[in-house]
Motif scaffolding. Structure first.
Motif, short mmCIF file in Angstrom:
data_model
loop_
_atom_site.label_atom_id
_atom_site.label_comp_id
_atom_site.label_asym_id
_atom_site.label_seq_id
_atom_site.Cartn_x
_atom_site.Cartn_y
_atom_site.Cartn_z
N ARG A 87 30.41 40.79 32.89
CA ARG A 87 31.38 41.44 31.98
C ARG A 87 30.82 41.56 30.57
O ARG A 87 31.29 42.38 29.78
CB ARG A 87 32.68 40.64 31.99
CG ARG A 87 33.42 40.74 33.34
CD ARG A 87 34.75 40.01 33.35
NE ARG A 87 35.23 39.90 34.73
CZ ARG A 87 35.41 38.77 35.39
NH1 ARG A 87 35.14 37.61 34.78
NH2 ARG A 87 35.85 38.77 36.63
N GLN A 144 30.17 36.90 37.80
CA GLN A 144 31.03 38.01 37.40
C GLN A 144 31.35 37.95 35.90
O GLN A 144 31.39 38.97 35.21
CB GLN A 144 32.32 38.01 38.23
CG GLN A 144 32.09 38.42 39.68
CD GLN A 144 33.34 38.29 40.54
OE1 GLN A 144 34.12 37.36 40.35
NE2 GLN A 144 33.52 39.21 41.47
N ASP A 183 30.56 47.80 41.91
CA ASP A 183 31.76 48.62 41.75
C ASP A 183 31.43 49.96 41.11
O ASP A 183 30.66 50.04 40.14
CB ASP A 183 32.79 47.88 40.89
CG ASP A 183 33.28 46.60 41.55
OD1 ASP A 183 33.29 46.52 42.79
OD2 ASP A 183 33.67 45.67 40.80
N ARG A 187 38.79 45.47 42.86
CA ARG A 187 37.40 45.26 42.45
C ARG A 187 37.27 44.15 41.39
O ARG A 187 38.25 43.62 40.92
CB ARG A 187 36.76 46.57 41.97
CG ARG A 187 36.65 47.65 43.05
CD ARG A 187 35.95 48.89 42.53
NE ARG A 187 35.66 49.84 43.60
CZ ARG A 187 36.51 50.73 44.09
NH1 ARG A 187 37.75 50.80 43.58
NH2 ARG A 187 36.16 51.55 45.06
N ASP A 188 36.00 43.84 41.09
CA ASP A 188 35.67 42.78 40.12
C ASP A 188 36.39 41.48 40.46
O ASP A 188 36.89 40.77 39.59
CB ASP A 188 36.02 43.22 38.69
CG ASP A 188 35.38 42.29 37.64
OD1 ASP A 188 34.39 41.61 37.98
OD2 ASP A 188 35.89 42.24 36.51
N CYS A 189 36.44 41.18 41.76
CA CYS A 189 37.07 39.93 42.19
C CYS A 189 36.32 39.42 43.42
O CYS A 189 35.40 40.06 43.92
CB CYS A 189 38.55 40.13 42.50
SG CYS A 189 38.87 41.24 43.88
N SER A 196 30.38 45.91 37.14
CA SER A 196 31.12 44.79 37.73
C SER A 196 30.83 44.79 39.23
O SER A 196 30.33 45.79 39.79
CB SER A 196 32.62 44.92 37.49
OG SER A 196 33.15 46.05 38.17
N SER A 248 32.20 43.38 43.26
CA SER A 248 33.16 42.74 44.16
C SER A 248 32.37 41.86 45.12
O SER A 248 31.19 42.13 45.41
CB SER A 248 33.95 43.79 44.93
OG SER A 248 34.65 44.65 44.05
N LYS A 307 37.37 44.84 47.32
CA LYS A 307 37.35 46.18 46.71
C LYS A 307 38.74 46.81 46.76
O LYS A 307 39.18 47.47 45.81
CB LYS A 307 36.33 47.06 47.42
CG LYS A 307 34.89 46.59 47.22
CD LYS A 307 33.88 47.52 47.87
CE LYS A 307 33.68 48.77 47.03
NZ LYS A 307 33.01 48.51 45.75
#
Length: 307
Positions: free
Chosen positions: A250, A246, A183, A299-301, A265, A267, A295
């Motif tokens: 963090r 993930q 990301d 994002r971050d998922c 981070s 995606s 995205k």
């Protein structure tokens, strides 16, 4: 040949021919020899003595089984018998112990016939190709590897993916493909420079390598895109693995010399192999689409295709 031999005495012409052949053979860096149909040596050149630390006469009349380790001698004999059976020149890659290490040789073996056309011996000319094989292996590694991260490059990862899809279809096991995108990676490059961006890519690759199993395959597909191919792994299992990664990220930070900190981070999109996907390209395309959905979702998922 009759005019070369008088009353069993070798003529001077023939002697010169033999001396000429011996000089050429002994000064060649190739291994040159001949064996009778039973595998007993009739001739060896000087390279035999240099490599295998025996006087030339110690080879004559003896078989490979008396001179080399049994498993290697059996392979030599097998090749000789093939030449005798086919009555034609054949090439083999063979190994032999030299100074305590196995060396690789490209051996050209050929039938030898007498003046009546009867097969009576097998000849060989062998060249040490160990260094060439090592160079080829190094070049292949370079061709298969991403130069920055050391992971498989896109071409090699695609090759592995096709093989794994075929295996999964044949043996009916689950196969999941995870695609990652770092990301805001462009912002990292813009703010900190490409050298820091490269460190981030390498650190993420190192983190991935430490989190996968030995039968998983990793690749950098280009830019900030990475992929992991996970055999015997359901989508549910892959999702859990990605979420743990993930979470780990963090708490990750790259500290620079000036005291600033880079955080990261990722995606992710996950595609399983299903009945509608006949090849790896389809699987990769689907995972790529899911990645961009992740995205777009903030994002971050991770977005995945249900099984």
């Amino acid at each position: 040949m009759d005019d070369w031999v008088n009353g069993g005495v070798v003529s001077s012409d023939l002697m010169r021919e033999l001396q000429l052949f011996r000089a050429i053979a002994d000064h060649s860096q190739a291994v040159i020899g001949a064996k009778d149909l039973e595998g007993r040596y009739l001739f060896v050149n000087g390279e035999y003595s240099r490599l295998f630390h025996r006087a030339g006469h110690e080879f004559i009349g003896r078989t490979d089984l008396e001179l080399f380790p049994p498993e290697i001698a059996r392979e030599f004999r097998k090749a000789d018998l093939r030449v005798q059976k086919n009555r034609q020149t054949l090439q083999f890659e063979e190994v032999a112990p030299v100074d305590g290490q196995l060396r690789h040789f490209l051996s050209v073996k050929f039938p030898i016939f007498d003046q009546n056309g009867e097969l009576y011996a097998t000849g060989l000319i062998a060249t040490d190709i160990t260094s060439l094989r090592q160079l080829n292996n190094e070049l292949k590694l370079l061709a298969d590897t991403d130069g920055l991260t050391g992971l498989h490059n896109r071409r090699k990862f695609f090759e592995i993916g096709q093989q794994e899809v075929q295996r999964a279809q044949r043996y009916n096991f689950a196969l999941s493909l995870v695609m990652f995108d770092l990301d805001h990676f462009k912002a990292i490059n813009d703010q900190f420079g490409h050298a820091v961006g490269d460190r981030v890519l390498c650190d993420f690759a190192h983190l991935l390598a430490g989190k996968v199993r030995s039968n998983d395959s990793l690749g950098r597909l280009g830019g900030e895109e990475f992929a992991v191919l996970m055999p015997h792994t359901s989508v549910t299992q892959a999702v859990s693995w990605v979420e743990r990664l993930q979470k780990r990220l963090r708490n990750w930070a790259l500290k620079l010399d000036d005291g600033s900190t880079v955080r990261l981070s990722v995606s992710a999109g996950i595609s399983p192999l299903d009945v509608d996907q006949n090849n790896f390209e389809q699987m990769l395309s689907r995972a790529d689409g899911l990645l961009y959905e992740a995205k777009a979702a903030g994002r971050d998922c991770v977005i995945y295709q249900a099984e």
